[in-house]
Design a protein around this motif. Structure first.
Motif, short mmCIF file in Angstrom:
data_model
loop_
_atom_site.label_atom_id
_atom_site.label_comp_id
_atom_site.label_asym_id
_atom_site.label_seq_id
_atom_site.Cartn_x
_atom_site.Cartn_y
_atom_site.Cartn_z
N PRO B 128 0.96 -1.33 -0.01
CA PRO B 128 -0.19 -0.17 -0.32
C PRO B 128 0.71 1.05 -0.02
CG PRO B 128 -0.23 -1.43 2.18
CD PRO B 128 0.58 -2.10 1.09
N ALA B 129 0.44 2.23 -0.92
CA ALA B 129 1.37 3.41 -0.94
C ALA B 129 0.69 4.47 0.01
CB ALA B 129 1.12 4.01 -2.47
N ILE B 130 1.42 5.48 0.24
CA ILE B 130 1.10 6.63 1.26
C ILE B 130 0.08 7.43 0.67
CG2 ILE B 130 1.79 8.72 2.33
CD1 ILE B 130 4.65 7.61 2.08
N PRO B 131 -1.12 7.61 1.05
CA PRO B 131 -2.17 8.28 0.42
C PRO B 131 -1.99 9.84 0.24
CG PRO B 131 -2.61 7.78 2.94
CD PRO B 131 -1.30 7.09 2.47
N ASN B 132 -2.22 10.37 -0.84
CA ASN B 132 -1.74 11.97 -0.96
C ASN B 132 -2.84 12.57 -0.48
OD1 ASN B 132 -3.86 11.88 -2.92
ND2 ASN B 132 -2.36 11.09 -4.45
N ALA B 133 -2.62 13.93 -0.62
CA ALA B 133 -3.56 14.90 0.06
C ALA B 133 -5.11 14.98 -0.58
CB ALA B 133 -3.17 16.36 0.05
N ALA B 134 -5.17 14.46 -1.83
CA ALA B 134 -6.26 14.56 -2.51
C ALA B 134 -7.19 13.37 -2.07
CB ALA B 134 -6.02 14.44 -4.16
N GLN B 135 -6.64 12.29 -1.82
CA GLN B 135 -7.26 10.99 -1.46
C GLN B 135 -7.80 11.20 0.31
OE1 GLN B 135 -3.65 8.74 -2.48
NE2 GLN B 135 -5.26 7.15 -2.74
N LEU B 136 -7.18 12.34 0.96
CA LEU B 136 -7.53 12.46 2.18
C LEU B 136 -8.52 13.67 2.42
CD1 LEU B 136 -3.93 12.02 3.75
CD2 LEU B 136 -5.80 10.04 3.92
N ASN B 137 -9.04 14.16 1.61
CA ASN B 137 -10.10 15.21 1.75
C ASN B 137 -11.46 14.68 2.36
OD1 ASN B 137 -11.65 17.53 1.77
ND2 ASN B 137 -11.26 17.84 -0.31
N TYR B 138 -11.35 14.60 3.69
CA TYR B 138 -12.57 13.81 4.44
C TYR B 138 -13.78 14.71 4.58
CZ TYR B 138 -11.05 16.25 8.58
OH TYR B 138 -10.29 17.15 9.43
N GLU B 139 -13.33 16.04 4.62
CA GLU B 139 -14.36 17.10 4.47
C GLU B 139 -15.30 16.84 3.40
OE1 GLU B 139 -15.53 18.89 7.09
OE2 GLU B 139 -14.20 19.15 8.20
N ARG B 140 -14.66 16.77 2.21
CA ARG B 140 -15.54 16.53 1.04
C ARG B 140 -16.29 15.28 0.88
NH1 ARG B 140 -11.88 16.68 -3.97
NH2 ARG B 140 -11.72 14.69 -3.25
N ASP B 141 -15.26 14.02 1.25
CA ASP B 141 -15.65 12.85 0.67
C ASP B 141 -16.14 12.13 1.90
OD1 ASP B 141 -14.77 13.36 -1.70
OD2 ASP B 141 -12.84 12.74 -1.21
N GLY B 142 -16.36 12.57 2.91
CA GLY B 142 -16.71 11.64 4.22
C GLY B 142 -18.00 11.88 4.50
N ASN B 143 -18.77 11.04 5.29
CA ASN B 143 -20.33 10.92 5.70
C ASN B 143 -20.13 10.97 7.23
OD1 ASN B 143 -22.75 10.46 6.50
ND2 ASN B 143 -23.30 9.85 4.61
N ILE B 144 -20.58 11.71 7.76
CA ILE B 144 -20.11 11.62 9.47
C ILE B 144 -21.12 10.33 10.06
CG2 ILE B 144 -21.86 13.33 10.38
CD1 ILE B 144 -19.10 14.32 12.12
N ALA B 145 -22.46 10.45 9.46
CA ALA B 145 -23.22 9.39 10.03
C ALA B 145 -22.91 8.02 9.88
CB ALA B 145 -24.68 9.63 9.56
N GLU B 146 -22.42 7.97 8.38
CA GLU B 146 -21.76 6.37 8.12
C GLU B 146 -20.76 6.25 8.84
OE1 GLU B 146 -20.06 6.35 4.49
OE2 GLU B 146 -20.54 4.69 3.80
N GLY B 147 -19.81 7.33 9.09
CA GLY B 147 -18.77 6.99 9.57
C GLY B 147 -18.72 6.62 11.17
N GLY B 148 -19.83 7.14 11.96
CA GLY B 148 -20.23 6.58 13.11
C GLY B 148 -20.48 5.25 13.24
N GLN B 149 -21.40 4.89 12.50
CA GLN B 149 -21.74 3.66 12.36
C GLN B 149 -20.77 2.52 12.15
OE1 GLN B 149 -24.86 3.08 9.21
NE2 GLN B 149 -26.22 2.34 10.67
N LEU B 150 -19.72 2.97 10.76
CA LEU B 150 -18.82 2.05 10.70
C LEU B 150 -17.91 1.90 11.96
CD1 LEU B 150 -18.28 3.09 7.18
CD2 LEU B 150 -18.50 0.58 7.64
N PHE B 151 -17.67 3.15 12.46
CA PHE B 151 -16.79 3.23 13.63
C PHE B 151 -17.07 2.22 14.75
CE2 PHE B 151 -14.73 4.81 17.50
CZ PHE B 151 -13.32 4.82 17.03
N ARG B 152 -18.41 2.42 15.06
CA ARG B 152 -18.75 1.43 16.14
C ARG B 152 -18.81 0.16 16.02
NH1 ARG B 152 -21.97 6.26 16.71
NH2 ARG B 152 -23.66 5.54 15.31
N THR B 153 -18.91 -0.32 14.52
CA THR B 153 -19.13 -1.63 14.22
C THR B 153 -17.53 -2.20 14.32
OG1 THR B 153 -20.95 -1.52 12.97
CG2 THR B 153 -19.89 -3.51 12.73
N ASN B 154 -16.58 -1.34 13.67
CA ASN B 154 -15.24 -1.94 13.30
C ASN B 154 -14.14 -1.53 14.34
OD1 ASN B 154 -15.36 -3.37 10.63
ND2 ASN B 154 -16.60 -1.26 10.33
N CYS B 155 -14.24 -0.54 14.99
CA CYS B 155 -13.16 0.06 15.81
C CYS B 155 -13.41 0.33 17.34
CB CYS B 155 -12.58 1.60 15.31
SG CYS B 155 -13.08 1.51 13.38
#
Lengths: 345, 262
Positions: B128-155
């Motif tokens: 796996p390569a180091i993710p670049n800044a364009a891949q890490l734009n969580y403000e644009r690409d992330g969904n906080i509700a989905e993230g919460g669900q995934l976090f509670r299940t997986n982390c």
């Protein structure tokens, strides 16, 4: 009534016999005078201290009002160790607590230093009521019963007894809600041959290639069109999927083909108390239950290596379907989750 | 010009023209188009070489001259640049001592040296390569509700439902995720450092990873609405403070109430 009267006499005799015992009353220790009792200057000082406590309380109350009016609701302050917190809430809580505490502290200090503290004996009166009072109560009760006419009006008496009798049976009916018996529910899950493994919470089917060595996935059974997992299903069906190198396993011979290319599936419901066994340590290949620290070794088929659990996590045999998605080869071969009375093993 | 053109029927003339044309194309090509690539390749191989030097000095005593690993030391073949960037960038590697777990500490290597090391390890075997800044734009690409669900299940079972960290077995622990760089959270999911399992891109998509990061950053930015959060770890610290501090204070007050004034 007679019995209790006799009992009263007996206890009175008992008390008089203890009074005759050879132990003598040691009396009170000599009174110690406080400095405020003897020195007018100390009394003056104590008075000032009490007043200062009350005045500080008033100041704190004024600060409470001031912080309610004066501090903006969106102002936050940073306090070391505790982090960023809303300033107004903090100030309101602290000032109100302080003003209440200071009133109390002032009152206690006042009572302790200035109010009289001579030891005083308060004699107890006898607990038993006088004979006239007792007779009066009995008289009132008998008059009431006569006025109600319970002895003469037998229709009222019987219908009243009947309705009270019937109402007392209702709790027995409600006991039915303790059932019905769970039947086979504790022994069955939604897992059956050919059912796909989908991820929780996004219900995505997985291929073997989706999981690298060291990966873990939290899995539910894929439900047929139109049916959903119920809350009762959610406490029985969850499965944890782990991928190891195939040579890492040391499984019982009859379970060697329950694994697909190093991917192994176990019930996620702890065999001790039913918590979700979710903590997987990738380096040691141990699964840990967060509730009571039962630890299961994935290499040997989730055998218990530490903690209170009595048996291994049930393993789900898996394989792939014609499209390459992971499916259950068969349902669980034993009940998942904690022990229950009728459990066969 | 006429003098030259006079020889155009000469037997060797067209060989000569052909030769001149070929040379012109050849020189033109080397001069114009591939010059950048040549420089880039050069720089990368320089970074790889620099990384190799650092590796031989700082890492090879444990991981082996060829990064092949040993009985208790993992091989670095196939771990990828992302893993190196995470382990070295958070200071976990090089290891300070052989405890149960490598701790986060001040990084030993600077950003440039870390990049060189990552380039060297990535050159050994793909990963796996180091993710670049364009891949890490969580403000644009992330969904906080989905993230919460995934976090509670997986982390959440290891890292606590609010990302505050928690205990594992035998002194190991899942660290707090508060204040961790976005890139490092992403790399940890991608590579599964130490006790943590791997959450590859096909099991948890890059977009889902960004959703979880957005959820974590949301928690991190949350301000306390009065009162002390006590680390936001829930009833354990709250109970501890109530029993030790609260009851301690009450005992102190009742001792004062009962004591005789002098």
């Amino acid at each position: 009534m007679n019995d209790s009267l006799q009992g009263g006499h007996e206890s009175a005799e008992h008390q008089s016999s203890t009074a005759l015992s050879p132990l003598t009353d040691p009396g009170l220790p000599p009174h110690v005078y406080r400095r405020a009792d003897t020195e007018p200057r100390a009394a003056k000082k104590a008075e000032r201290q009490v007043a200062i406590l009350f005045i500080l309380s008033a100041v704190s109350t004024i600060a409470f009002v001031a912080s309610f009016v004066g501090i903006r609701k969106d102002a936050f302050i940073f306090i070391p160790l505790f982090g960023s917190t809303q300033a107004q809430q903090l100030a309101l809580g602290m000032t109100l607590a302080l003003s209440l505490f200071l009133i109390g502290a002032g009152a206690v200090h006042w009572a302790k230093t200035l109010m009289p503290d001579h030891e005083v004996i308060q004699e107890r009166h006898e607990l038993r009521s006088s004979d006239e009072d007792r007779q009066g109560v009995i008289e009132v009760f008998r008059e009431g019963a006569e006025a109600a006419g319970l002895g003469r009006r037998s229709l009222i008496k019987r219908s009243l007894l009947g309705s009270i009798g019937l109402i007392s049976l209702t709790p027995i009916l409600l006991l039915r809600d303790l059932g019905p018996l769970p039947g086979k529910q504790l022994e069955t899950t939604n897992w059956e041959a050919g059912r796909r493994l989908v991820t929780d919470p996004d219900r995505k089917p997985l291929k073997a290639s989706d999981l690298q060595v060291g990966a873990v996935a939290h899995i539910l059974p894929e439900m047929p069109e139109g049916s959903e997992l119920t809350l009762n299903d959610m406490v029985k069906d969850p499965v944890i999927l782990v991928r190891l190198r195939p040579e890492d396993f040391n499984l019982p011979t009859d379970r060697k083909d329950w694994v697909h290319e190093g991917i192994i599936a176990f019930s996620k419901i702890c065999s001790h108390m039913g918590c979700a066994v979710g903590l997987y340590e990738q380096q040691t290949h141990h699964l840990l239950c967060p509730c009571h620290q039962s630890t299961f070794d994935v290499e040997t088929g989730a055998q218990v290596i530490f903690g209170p659990s009595a048996r291994a996590l049930p393993q789900l045999a898996i394989t792939i379907d014609s499209e390459g998605y992971l499916i259950a080869k068969q349902g669980f071969m034993e009940p998942v989750g904690p022990s229950f009375w009728e459990r066969s093993s | 010009m006429k003098k030259i053109l006079r020889h155009r029927r000469h037997p060797i003339a067209h060989f000569l023209v052909l030769g001149i044309a070929l040379l012109a194309i050849g020189f033109g090509y080397t001069l114009l188009s591939p010059s950048n690539a040549a420089v880039a390749t050069n720089a990368r191989s320089q970074a790889v070489e620099e990384g190799r030097q650092i590796f031989l000095k700082g890492c090879s005593s444990c991981h082996g001259i060829n990064a092949e690993g040993a009985s208790d030391v993992p091989t670095l073949l196939g771990v990828g640049a992302a893993s190196v960037d995470f382990q070295v960038g958070t200071g976990r590697m090089p290891l300070a001592n052989t405890g149960v777990q490598a701790m986060r500490k001040k990084p030993v290597y600077n950003a440039e040296e870390t990049a060189a090391l990552a380039a060297y390890v990535a050159s050994l075997s793909p990963g796996p390569a180091i993710p670049n800044a364009a891949q890490l734009n969580y403000e644009r690409d992330g969904n906080i509700a989905e993230g919460g669900q995934l976090f509670r299940t997986n982390c959440a079972m290891c890292h606590n439902y609010a990302g505050q960290g928690g205990a594992l077995t035998q002194g190991k622990y899942a660290p707090s995720l508060m204040g961790v760089e976005v890139k490092q959270i992403y790399e940890a999911m991608l590579t599964g450092p130490q006790s943590m399992p791997v959450f590859g891109d096909r099991a948890i998509s890059p977009q889902q990873k960004l959703s979880m990061i957005k959820f974590l950053k949301g928690i991190e930015a949350e301000k306390g609405q009065g009162g002390f959060s006590l680390g936001k770890v829930g009833p354990v610290t709250e109970g501890l403070v109530a029993w030790v501090l609260g009851l301690g204070l009450l005992i102190g007050v009742s001792v004062w109430l009962g004591a005789k004034s002098k």
